[in-house]
Structure formats: structure tokens, C-alpha cells
Design an enzyme around this catalytic site. Structure first.
Site, PDB file in Angstrom:
ATOM      1  N   HIS A  43       0.794  -1.229   0.000  1.00  0.00           N
ATOM      2  CA  HIS A  43       0.000   0.000   0.000  1.00  0.00           C
ATOM      3  C   HIS A  43       0.826   1.279   0.000  1.00  0.00           C
ATOM      4  O   HIS A  43       0.247   2.366   0.013  1.00  0.00           O
ATOM      5  CB  HIS A  43      -0.937   0.012   1.215  1.00  0.00           C
ATOM      6  CG  HIS A  43      -2.012  -1.026   1.131  1.00  0.00           C
ATOM      7  ND1 HIS A  43      -2.970  -1.047   0.134  1.00  0.00           N
ATOM      8  CD2 HIS A  43      -2.269  -2.108   1.911  1.00  0.00           C
ATOM      9  CE1 HIS A  43      -3.774  -2.080   0.314  1.00  0.00           C
ATOM     10  NE2 HIS A  43      -3.374  -2.752   1.367  1.00  0.00           N
ATOM     11  N   ARG A  67       6.102  -6.699   3.286  1.00  0.00           N
ATOM     12  CA  ARG A  67       4.892  -7.174   2.607  1.00  0.00           C
ATOM     13  C   ARG A  67       5.020  -6.798   1.132  1.00  0.00           C
ATOM     14  O   ARG A  67       5.133  -5.631   0.776  1.00  0.00           O
ATOM     15  CB  ARG A  67       3.636  -6.545   3.189  1.00  0.00           C
ATOM     16  CG  ARG A  67       2.401  -6.915   2.349  1.00  0.00           C
ATOM     17  CD  ARG A  67       1.115  -6.749   3.081  1.00  0.00           C
ATOM     18  NE  ARG A  67       0.784  -5.371   3.372  1.00  0.00           N
ATOM     19  CZ  ARG A  67      -0.319  -4.992   4.029  1.00  0.00           C
ATOM     20  NH1 ARG A  67      -1.180  -5.919   4.443  1.00  0.00           N
ATOM     21  NH2 ARG A  67      -0.576  -3.730   4.267  1.00  0.00           N
ATOM     22  N   ASP A  81      15.798 -11.473  -1.890  1.00  0.00           N
ATOM     23  CA  ASP A  81      17.192 -11.149  -2.220  1.00  0.00           C
ATOM     24  C   ASP A  81      17.685  -9.853  -1.568  1.00  0.00           C
ATOM     25  O   ASP A  81      18.880  -9.591  -1.528  1.00  0.00           O
ATOM     26  CB  ASP A  81      17.373 -11.075  -3.748  1.00  0.00           C
ATOM     27  CG  ASP A  81      17.531 -12.458  -4.371  1.00  0.00           C
ATOM     28  OD1 ASP A  81      17.691 -13.440  -3.618  1.00  0.00           O
ATOM     29  OD2 ASP A  81      17.499 -12.566  -5.618  1.00  0.00           O
ATOM     30  N   GLU A 144      -7.007 -12.777   4.848  1.00  0.00           N
ATOM     31  CA  GLU A 144      -7.765 -11.530   4.982  1.00  0.00           C
ATOM     32  C   GLU A 144      -8.988 -11.502   4.065  1.00  0.00           C
ATOM     33  O   GLU A 144      -9.474 -10.446   3.700  1.00  0.00           O
ATOM     34  CB  GLU A 144      -6.865 -10.311   4.761  1.00  0.00           C
ATOM     35  CG  GLU A 144      -5.920 -10.366   3.580  1.00  0.00           C
ATOM     36  CD  GLU A 144      -4.968  -9.169   3.527  1.00  0.00           C
ATOM     37  OE1 GLU A 144      -5.127  -8.205   4.282  1.00  0.00           O
ATOM     38  OE2 GLU A 144      -4.071  -9.191   2.670  1.00  0.00           O
ATOM     39  N   ASP A 170      -9.032  -5.798   5.825  1.00  0.00           N
ATOM     40  CA  ASP A 170      -9.579  -6.412   4.606  1.00  0.00           C
ATOM     41  C   ASP A 170     -10.559  -7.526   4.951  1.00  0.00           C
ATOM     42  O   ASP A 170     -11.566  -7.711   4.262  1.00  0.00           O
ATOM     43  CB  ASP A 170      -8.449  -6.944   3.718  1.00  0.00           C
ATOM     44  CG  ASP A 170      -7.765  -5.810   2.976  1.00  0.00           C
ATOM     45  OD1 ASP A 170      -8.466  -4.886   2.522  1.00  0.00           O
ATOM     46  OD2 ASP A 170      -6.529  -5.824   2.864  1.00  0.00           O
TER      47      ASP A 170
HETATM   48  C1  3PY Z   1      -5.402  -5.515   6.923  1.00  0.00           C
HETATM   49  O1  3PY Z   1      -5.824  -5.147   8.039  1.00  0.00           O
HETATM   50  O2  3PY Z   1      -6.114  -5.766   5.958  1.00  0.00           O
HETATM   51  C2  3PY Z   1      -3.956  -5.660   6.733  1.00  0.00           C
HETATM   52  O3  3PY Z   1      -3.531  -6.137   5.737  1.00  0.00           O
HETATM   53  C3  3PY Z   1      -3.055  -5.138   7.805  1.00  0.00           C
HETATM   54  O4  3PY Z   1      -2.878  -3.801   7.595  1.00  0.00           O
HETATM   55 MG    MG Z   2      -4.866  -6.159   4.162  1.00  0.00          MG
END
Ligand code: 3PY
Ligand code: MG
Length: 247
Positions: A43, A67, A81, A144, A170
Site C-alpha cells: 500500500h 509485505r 534477495d 484476509e 480487509d
Molecule cells: C489488513 O488489516 O487488511 C492488513 O492487511 C493489515 O494492515
Molecule cells: Mg490487508
């Protein structure tokens, strides 16, 4: 001790999400006592060079999980890497997706990760990296979505997955309750994932916007708890100052 070994020993490790792509931000947060930084390429506008610069700036006692933006071979390979403690793959919903991630992330014979000179192996100077990486690098998948919750049993079973990290925001959207991470359906889904992970002895993590919710998750048995987001820390403190000055 290595990050993954600390998890295996059952330690609770507290992190925080980093979205500002300046090395100093990671440097400051790593000095605050967090055990790990969740560097967010999904994000936030991090380039691979930005992430590398942040890894070089942060305190080494603080681990880094990056992430990646999407579940893809290119991102998995290139971020591993960079020399991180682990990667977080967002929106993993099936055991097939998780098996593919394992294949890409592990060097042969466990998988088919490709070898190159990179920061991870100290630009080729660390000849042991190839032997040790499978053991030491963490592969964390995010649950999620409703579909991921439905398939958690099959995903949690896989030995190559080092931990499950719930994305509650999410997840709440997936249950039609976007942003309501304490809605009963969402809490029920979180508890289901927690229960299955505990049964499979799979380390489990989660994100909490506030420390108070983070404490609750720790009491429930979450081991990797990321609390807060850099920009949120910034604006809550800034707004409080402005409010006190103007009141
Ligand atoms: C969410 O809460 O969806 C995440 O991926 C953590 O920020
Ligand atoms: Mg998320």
C-alpha cells in the site's frame, strides 16, 4: 537470535507498519524497541531500492518483514534477495497458492528459488546463505478474505509456511463490515483462524491500529502483533498538539 528462531521459541514479537519510504523513518522506529518492522510495499510507494535503503538504516536488533505488493514470483524472489527476515504475502486464499509460494521461496531441494548475488548473501561473500536461507527466512501469508478463512485448515497444515498473519481490515470488508474489526462476524473469523493455527502449532500474527487492541490480541495468543502505522502515529500526535494549542 534469529527472528524465526525467536518465533519458534514462542516469543511474542511486536512490530509496526512502515509506509513512509524514507530510511530515517525505519531507523527511528527501529530505535523505539519494536521487535520488527512491517515494511509495506502493498500500500505504500516503496521501490526495491527504498526498501534496501531502509534495511541498511534500521537498527539490526529490529527485524524486518516486507509485505510484497501482490503474490508473484518476481516480488517474492526480489524481496527475499534484499536480505530480510521474512516476507508477508497479502490475500492468500488457497492451499494451492500457498504451495506455489513455498516452491518459489525455498532453495532446492525444497523449492525452486533462484540464486543470485544480492544483499541477502552479502553480495556473494556469504557462501553459507544458500544452505541456511530455507531455515532462517520466514514466509508469512496473510489471511484476509472469507475464502482464506474457509481454507485455513489446509493452509495452516503446510510446513513451509512459517506463520499466518491476519489482515483484519480487509477481512472485515470481506464480511461486509469494512473497517469494523470488532464486528461479531469478523471476531468469529479471527477466532477460527487463531484456533486452527494453535491446533497446527502455526505461529499467528495480526495487525492492530491501537496498542489497546494489540494487547487484547497478545492475551488471545497472537505471537506477531503489529501495532500502529507510521503515518497514524504522526498525525495522531500532530493533531493532539494542534488541538491543545488551539483550545
Ligand atoms: C489488513 O488489516 O487488511 C492488513 O492487511 C493489515 O494492515
Ligand atoms: Mg490487508
Amino acid at each position: 537470535m534469529e527472528f524465526k528462531a525467536r518465533i519458534a521459541q514462542g516469543e511474542t514479537l511486536c512490530g509496526t507498519i512502515v509506509t513512509l519510504n524514507l530510511p530515517s523513518v525505519g531507523e527511528v522506529l527501529s530505535e523505539c524497541g519494536f521487535d520488527w518492522l512491517w515494511i509495506d510495499m502493498e500500500h505504500a510507494p516503496f521501490s526495491l531500492s527504498d526498501v534496501q535503503a531502509m534495511l541498511q538504516a534500521k537498527n539490526r536488533a529490529c527485524g524486518a518483514l516486507v509485505r510484497i505488493p501482490v503474490n508473484s514470483e518476481e516480488w517474492i524472489k526480489r524481496v527475499l534477495d534484499l536480505g530480510v527476515e521474512g516476507i508477508i504475502i497479502p490475500h492468500v486464499n488457497t492451499a494451492e497458492e500457498a504451495k506455489r509460494i513455498i516452491d518459489i521461496s525455498y532453495y532446492p531441494p525444497q523449492g525452486c528459488r533462484s540464486v543470485g548475488m544480492s544483499r541477502a548473501n552479502r553480495y556473494g561473500l556469504d557462501s553459507r546463505y544458500k544452505q541456511e536461507a530455507n531455515e532462517k527466512r520466514g514466509i508469512f501469508v496473510q489471511i484476509e478474505d472469507k475464502e482464506g478463512v474457509a481454507n485455513i485448515e489446509e493452509i495452516a497444515k503446510l510446513p513451509g509456511i512459517d506463520g499466518i498473519i491476519i489482515g483484519p481490515t480487509d477481512l472485515s470488508g470481506s464480511y461486509g463490515k469494512l473497517g469494523q474489526v470488532r464486528a461479531p462476524e469478523v471476531v468469529e473469523a479471527i477466532e477460527k483462524v487463531l484456533k486452527v493455527c494453535k491446533r497446527h502449532k502455526k505461529p499467528i500474527g495480526i495487525f492492530a491500529k491501537e496498542a489497546e487492541l494489540g494487547q487484547h490480541y497478545i492475551k488471545q495468543g497472537f505471537q506477531l502483533v503489529a501495532v500502529g502505522i507510521d503515518v497514524h502515529y504522526l498525525w495522531t500526535a500532530a493533531k493532539a498538539a494542534v488541538t491543545s494549542l488551539k483550545s
